[in-house]
Motif scaffolding. Structure first.
Motif, PDB file in Angstrom:
ATOM      1  N   SER A  12       0.850  -1.187   0.000  1.00 50.09           N
ATOM      2  CA  SER A  12       0.000   0.000   0.000  1.00 50.09           C
ATOM      3  C   SER A  12       0.884   1.234   0.000  1.00 50.09           C
ATOM      4  CB  SER A  12      -0.912  -0.002   1.243  1.00 50.09           C
ATOM      5  OG  SER A  12      -1.675   1.176   1.305  1.00 50.09           O
ATOM      6  N   HIS A  13       0.918   1.903  -1.142  1.00 48.36           N
ATOM      7  CA  HIS A  13       1.745   3.099  -1.300  1.00 48.36           C
ATOM      8  C   HIS A  13       1.064   3.990  -2.332  1.00 48.36           C
ATOM      9  CE1 HIS A  13       5.116   5.654  -2.529  1.00 48.36           C
ATOM     10  NE2 HIS A  13       5.685   5.346  -1.376  1.00 48.36           N
ATOM     11  N   PRO A  14       1.075   5.314  -2.124  1.00 45.70           N
ATOM     12  CA  PRO A  14       0.376   6.197  -3.057  1.00 45.70           C
ATOM     13  C   PRO A  14       0.892   6.137  -4.490  1.00 45.70           C
ATOM     14  CG  PRO A  14       1.693   7.459  -1.477  1.00 45.70           C
ATOM     15  CD  PRO A  14       1.634   6.062  -0.975  1.00 45.70           C
ATOM     16  N   ALA A  15       2.118   5.642  -4.697  1.00 47.39           N
ATOM     17  CA  ALA A  15       2.670   5.574  -6.056  1.00 47.39           C
ATOM     18  C   ALA A  15       2.489   4.205  -6.696  1.00 47.39           C
ATOM     19  CB  ALA A  15       4.150   5.941  -6.038  1.00 47.39           C
ATOM     20  N   ILE A  16       1.763   3.317  -6.020  1.00 43.65           N
ATOM     21  CA  ILE A  16       1.547   1.966  -6.544  1.00 43.65           C
ATOM     22  C   ILE A  16       0.050   1.739  -6.726  1.00 43.65           C
ATOM     23  CG2 ILE A  16       1.844  -0.496  -6.104  1.00 43.65           C
ATOM     24  CD1 ILE A  16       4.285   0.227  -4.390  1.00 43.65           C
ATOM     25  N   PRO A  17      -0.396   1.305  -7.906  1.00 46.28           N
ATOM     26  CA  PRO A  17      -1.828   1.089  -8.142  1.00 46.28           C
ATOM     27  C   PRO A  17      -2.413   0.055  -7.180  1.00 46.28           C
ATOM     28  CG  PRO A  17      -0.593   1.015 -10.200  1.00 46.28           C
ATOM     29  CD  PRO A  17       0.416   1.014  -9.097  1.00 46.28           C
ATOM     30  N   THR A  18      -3.643   0.299  -6.788  1.00 45.04           N
ATOM     31  CA  THR A  18      -4.354  -0.626  -5.905  1.00 45.04           C
ATOM     32  C   THR A  18      -4.930  -1.774  -6.724  1.00 45.04           C
ATOM     33  OG1 THR A  18      -4.952   1.188  -4.444  1.00 45.04           O
ATOM     34  CG2 THR A  18      -6.228  -0.838  -4.229  1.00 45.04           C
TER      35      THR A  18
ATOM     36  N   PRO B 230      11.716  -8.007   1.373  1.00 44.05           N
ATOM     37  CA  PRO B 230      11.824  -6.898   0.426  1.00 44.05           C
ATOM     38  C   PRO B 230      11.310  -7.305  -0.956  1.00 44.05           C
ATOM     39  CG  PRO B 230      13.871  -7.225   1.636  1.00 44.05           C
ATOM     40  CD  PRO B 230      13.017  -8.408   1.933  1.00 44.05           C
ATOM     41  N   ILE B 231      10.834  -6.320  -1.707  1.00 46.65           N
ATOM     42  CA  ILE B 231      10.356  -6.559  -3.066  1.00 46.65           C
ATOM     43  C   ILE B 231      11.271  -5.810  -4.028  1.00 46.65           C
ATOM     44  CG2 ILE B 231       8.460  -6.162  -4.696  1.00 46.65           C
ATOM     45  CD1 ILE B 231       6.563  -6.356  -2.266  1.00 46.65           C
ATOM     46  N   ILE B 232      11.778  -6.529  -5.028  1.00 45.52           N
ATOM     47  CA  ILE B 232      12.630  -5.925  -6.051  1.00 45.52           C
ATOM     48  C   ILE B 232      11.782  -5.778  -7.308  1.00 45.52           C
ATOM     49  CG2 ILE B 232      14.851  -6.030  -7.220  1.00 45.52           C
ATOM     50  CD1 ILE B 232      14.927  -6.161  -4.110  1.00 45.52           C
ATOM     51  N   PHE B 233      11.675  -4.569  -7.808  1.00 45.67           N
ATOM     52  CA  PHE B 233      10.820  -4.320  -8.963  1.00 45.67           C
ATOM     53  C   PHE B 233      11.398  -4.933 -10.240  1.00 45.67           C
ATOM     54  CE2 PHE B 233       9.022  -1.730 -12.405  1.00 45.67           C
ATOM     55  CZ  PHE B 233       7.681  -1.847 -12.103  1.00 45.67           C
ATOM     56  N   ARG B 234      12.693  -4.768 -10.465  1.00 43.26           N
ATOM     57  CA  ARG B 234      13.468  -5.394 -11.543  1.00 43.26           C
ATOM     58  C   ARG B 234      13.227  -4.833 -12.946  1.00 43.26           C
ATOM     59  NH1 ARG B 234      13.816 -11.826 -11.275  1.00 43.26           N
ATOM     60  NH2 ARG B 234      11.554 -11.726 -11.464  1.00 43.26           N
ATOM     61  N   ASP B 235      12.359  -3.846 -13.105  1.00 39.07           N
ATOM     62  CA  ASP B 235      12.126  -3.332 -14.460  1.00 39.07           C
ATOM     63  C   ASP B 235      11.751  -1.852 -14.445  1.00 39.07           C
ATOM     64  OD1 ASP B 235      12.148  -3.652 -17.200  1.00 39.07           O
ATOM     65  OD2 ASP B 235      10.046  -4.265 -17.326  1.00 39.07           O
ATOM     66  N   ILE B 236      12.491  -1.059 -13.682  1.00 37.12           N
ATOM     67  CA  ILE B 236      12.246   0.390 -13.689  1.00 37.12           C
ATOM     68  C   ILE B 236      12.745   0.966 -15.008  1.00 37.12           C
ATOM     69  CG2 ILE B 236      12.873   2.591 -12.612  1.00 37.12           C
ATOM     70  CD1 ILE B 236      12.999   1.116  -9.948  1.00 37.12           C
ATOM     71  N   LYS B 237      11.882   1.667 -15.682  1.00 37.95           N
ATOM     72  CA  LYS B 237      12.190   2.304 -16.967  1.00 37.95           C
ATOM     73  C   LYS B 237      11.095   3.324 -17.239  1.00 37.95           C
ATOM     74  CE  LYS B 237       9.905  -1.463 -19.482  1.00 37.95           C
ATOM     75  NZ  LYS B 237      10.082  -2.547 -20.480  1.00 37.95           N
ATOM     76  N   PRO B 238      11.298   4.264 -18.153  1.00 38.18           N
ATOM     77  CA  PRO B 238      10.283   5.301 -18.397  1.00 38.18           C
ATOM     78  C   PRO B 238       8.906   4.757 -18.738  1.00 38.18           C
ATOM     79  CG  PRO B 238      12.356   5.934 -19.405  1.00 38.18           C
ATOM     80  CD  PRO B 238      12.551   4.537 -18.897  1.00 38.18           C
ATOM     81  N   ALA B 239       8.843   3.639 -19.459  1.00 36.12           N
ATOM     82  CA  ALA B 239       7.545   3.085 -19.860  1.00 36.12           C
ATOM     83  C   ALA B 239       6.745   2.572 -18.673  1.00 36.12           C
ATOM     84  CB  ALA B 239       7.739   1.963 -20.880  1.00 36.12           C
ATOM     85  N   ASN B 240       7.408   2.301 -17.549  1.00 29.98           N
ATOM     86  CA  ASN B 240       6.716   1.785 -16.370  1.00 29.98           C
ATOM     87  C   ASN B 240       6.481   2.853 -15.307  1.00 29.98           C
ATOM     88  OD1 ASN B 240       6.388  -0.789 -17.339  1.00 29.98           O
ATOM     89  ND2 ASN B 240       8.237  -1.604 -16.381  1.00 29.98           N
ATOM     90  N   VAL B 241       6.726   4.104 -15.661  1.00 26.45           N
ATOM     91  CA  VAL B 241       6.466   5.217 -14.735  1.00 26.45           C
ATOM     92  C   VAL B 241       5.383   6.095 -15.346  1.00 26.45           C
ATOM     93  CG1 VAL B 241       7.418   7.193 -13.505  1.00 26.45           C
ATOM     94  CG2 VAL B 241       8.852   5.171 -13.916  1.00 26.45           C
ATOM     95  N   MET B 242       4.201   6.051 -14.758  1.00 25.28           N
ATOM     96  CA  MET B 242       3.083   6.873 -15.223  1.00 25.28           C
ATOM     97  C   MET B 242       3.091   8.212 -14.503  1.00 25.28           C
ATOM     98  SD  MET B 242       1.123   5.156 -17.436  1.00 25.28           S
ATOM     99  CE  MET B 242      -0.477   5.935 -17.282  1.00 25.28           C
ATOM    100  N   ILE B 243       2.719   9.264 -15.236  1.00 25.35           N
ATOM    101  CA  ILE B 243       2.535  10.581 -14.637  1.00 25.35           C
ATOM    102  C   ILE B 243       1.055  10.926 -14.768  1.00 25.35           C
ATOM    103  CG2 ILE B 243       3.198  13.001 -14.656  1.00 25.35           C
ATOM    104  CD1 ILE B 243       5.481  11.119 -13.963  1.00 25.35           C
ATOM    105  N   THR B 244       0.385  11.072 -13.633  1.00 28.47           N
ATOM    106  CA  THR B 244      -1.043  11.343 -13.650  1.00 28.47           C
ATOM    107  C   THR B 244      -1.299  12.789 -14.058  1.00 28.47           C
ATOM    108  OG1 THR B 244      -1.241  12.145 -11.373  1.00 28.47           O
ATOM    109  CG2 THR B 244      -1.255   9.757 -11.703  1.00 28.47           C
ATOM    110  N   ARG B 245      -2.560  13.105 -14.258  1.00 26.86           N
ATOM    111  CA  ARG B 245      -2.924  14.472 -14.638  1.00 26.86           C
ATOM    112  C   ARG B 245      -2.693  15.457 -13.508  1.00 26.86           C
ATOM    113  NH1 ARG B 245      -8.176  14.092 -18.693  1.00 26.86           N
ATOM    114  NH2 ARG B 245      -7.115  12.833 -20.268  1.00 26.86           N
TER     115      ARG B 245
ATOM    116  N   ARG C 234       3.168   7.099 -10.752  1.00 21.02           N
ATOM    117  CA  ARG C 234       2.661   5.767 -10.430  1.00 21.02           C
ATOM    118  C   ARG C 234       3.592   4.752 -11.079  1.00 21.02           C
ATOM    119  NH1 ARG C 234      -0.087   8.438  -7.632  1.00 21.02           N
ATOM    120  NH2 ARG C 234      -2.333   8.352  -7.253  1.00 21.02           N
ATOM    121  N   LEU C 235       4.085   3.818 -10.295  1.00 22.15           N
ATOM    122  CA  LEU C 235       4.935   2.753 -10.801  1.00 22.15           C
ATOM    123  C   LEU C 235       4.038   1.593 -11.210  1.00 22.15           C
ATOM    124  CD1 LEU C 235       7.952   2.141 -11.172  1.00 22.15           C
ATOM    125  CD2 LEU C 235       7.943   1.093  -8.909  1.00 22.15           C
TER     126      LEU C 235
END
Length: 413
Positions: A51-57, A117-132, A137-138
């Motif tokens: 539960s984190h504000p930058a992670i979709p529910t 711990p959780i390792i995301f393993r695929d951080i890249k621009p395509a996986n970072v959303m910018i809301t309006r 959001r990751l």
């Protein structure tokens, strides 16, 4: 293979929009089929525990035949890869620092997750959303995994963003730090690492591609991109602290602010409105502030005066057309044009008409005031100059086309 759909959850009486991620299992080998389903269930179960504000529910998941579905929060906006493509140029320090701080915060949350711990393993621009609302959001936790010291597996990630050890099947928090560094490098240079030989960031200095980037920010990104994991930031919290310190030095943040406060600032840069006021139609113009009052026109034909601290209605003045013009204030009077073809002068105190002056076209221009005169354009192709006190036209000039720009008066010109 699969897709992401925008859908409505019909179990609710109100309209609830959700995202439905579809995974189509096209494998013929039973073992591969099982691995694909396992990956899908891993994503669902990881998302269910965080539960984190930058992670979709996550709301639900299910399987129908060879298709599995994940029902989750719908994120309206664009990812950073799309934004880069649209921009066709690197981003500036301030935007990248803000996104970096917010991403470090979500990484720190994941890497300190309990019980593992959780390792995301695929951080890249395509996986970072910018809301309006300009929040990050990751997205796409399909290959995230819980971290166990010394564990190895197959290479999973995206070439160019993944560090050397990830090619050896290793997954640790340092993997995500490197990928974040690669993402920030991409944003600051507009150089896609997928088109370059792996691990060659040192051959493509950030400031060589974008001289506007500060040396300090380049150093932070380069530290995250070090070839050997021990040479990178020890953890995401330390990298976040370095970015916050840089933000304070550049004036983006106040000097006396906690890490939590700074992170929250960048997680929600838009903040909630202090107040709102509803008109009867669109607002297409710009407001003017004067002595504690906001003056704003609307396409409902009204010029409104509102208390700046509370949004409380003070008065409105009705024209016969929409008001796009930004009002000008002088000597306790409000001046503006309207699509009703008139220039209006109204009292600041009560919204009473002082004078009106007709033109032969709708007015979208905003007035300028200088030397006791008002300058304003009209769709009648004229720039009109009026005496402020009486509203009488002093002179006008035909410019050959609709005049919708705002006049600028400097040195009697």
């Amino acid at each position: 293979m699969g897709a992401v759909y925008r859908a409505q959850d019909l179990r609710f009486k109100v309209e609830k929009v959700v995202a439905v991620k579809e995974m189509i299992n096209q494998a013929t080998d039973p073992d591969i089929q099982a691995n694909i389903v396992e990956g899908f269930e891993r994503e669902a179960n990881i998302l269910a525990t965080i539960s984190h504000p930058a992670i979709p529910t996550i709301y639900d998941y299910f399987t129908l035949g060879a298709r599995s579905y994940l029902v989750m929060e719908f994120i309206e906006g664009d990812n950073l890869e799309i934004k880069l493509q649209q921009r066709r140029a690197p981003f500036g320090d301030e935007e990248v620092i803000a996104w970096g701080i917010a991403l470090c915060d979500v990484m720190d949350y994941l890497h300190t997750h309990e019980p593992e711990p959780i390792i995301f393993r695929d951080i890249k621009p395509a996986n970072v959303m910018i809301t309006r609302r300009n929040q990050i959001r990751l997205v796409d936790f399909g290959i995230a995994k819980t971290f166990q010291t010394g564990s190895k597996g197959t290479m999973i990630g995206t070439e160019g963003y993944s560090p050397p050890e990830q090619y050896r099947g290793e997954a640790s928090p340092a993997v995500d730090i490197y990928a974040l560094g690669a993402t920030l490098h991409h944003l600051l240079t507009n150089q896609d690492p997928r088109t370059e030989p792996p691990f060659t960031f040192d051959e493509r200095p950030i400031r060589q591609a974008n001289p506007n980037v500060s040396v300090a920010l380049e150093t932070i990104v380069n530290t995250a991109l070090m070839y050997n994991p021990p040479d990178r930031f020890e953890n995401a919290a330390i990298m976040r602290k370095a970015l916050i310190s840089l933000a304070q030095q550049t004036g983006m943040l106040e000097d006396e602010i906690s890490v939590a406060q700074a992170t929250q600032f960048f997680q929600d840069q838009s903040h909630s409105p202090i107040w709102s006021f509803t008109c009867e139609d669109e607002i297409r113009g710009t407001a003017t502030y004067h002595e504690g009052v906001v003056y704003i026109g609307s396409y409902d034909h009204n010029m409104y005066a509102l208390a700046a601290d509370s949004g409380k209605f003070i008065w409105k003045y009705a024209a016969d057309g929409g008001i796009v013009s930004k009002p000008a204030i002088n000597d306790n009077k409000v001046y503006f044009g309207s699509t009703d073809q008139y220039i209006h002068a109204v009292s600041c105190r009560g919204g009473k008409k002082v004078w009106v002056q007709p033109t032969d076209g709708a007015i979208y221009s905003s007035p300028a005031i200088a030397e006791g005169h008002l300058f304003i354009g009209s769709d009648d192709e004229h720039l009109h100059v009026l005496n402020l006190m009486a509203g009488r036209e002093a002179w006008s000039v035909n410019l050959g086309s609709s005049v919708r720009s705002s006049p600028l008066v400097v040195n009697e010109r």
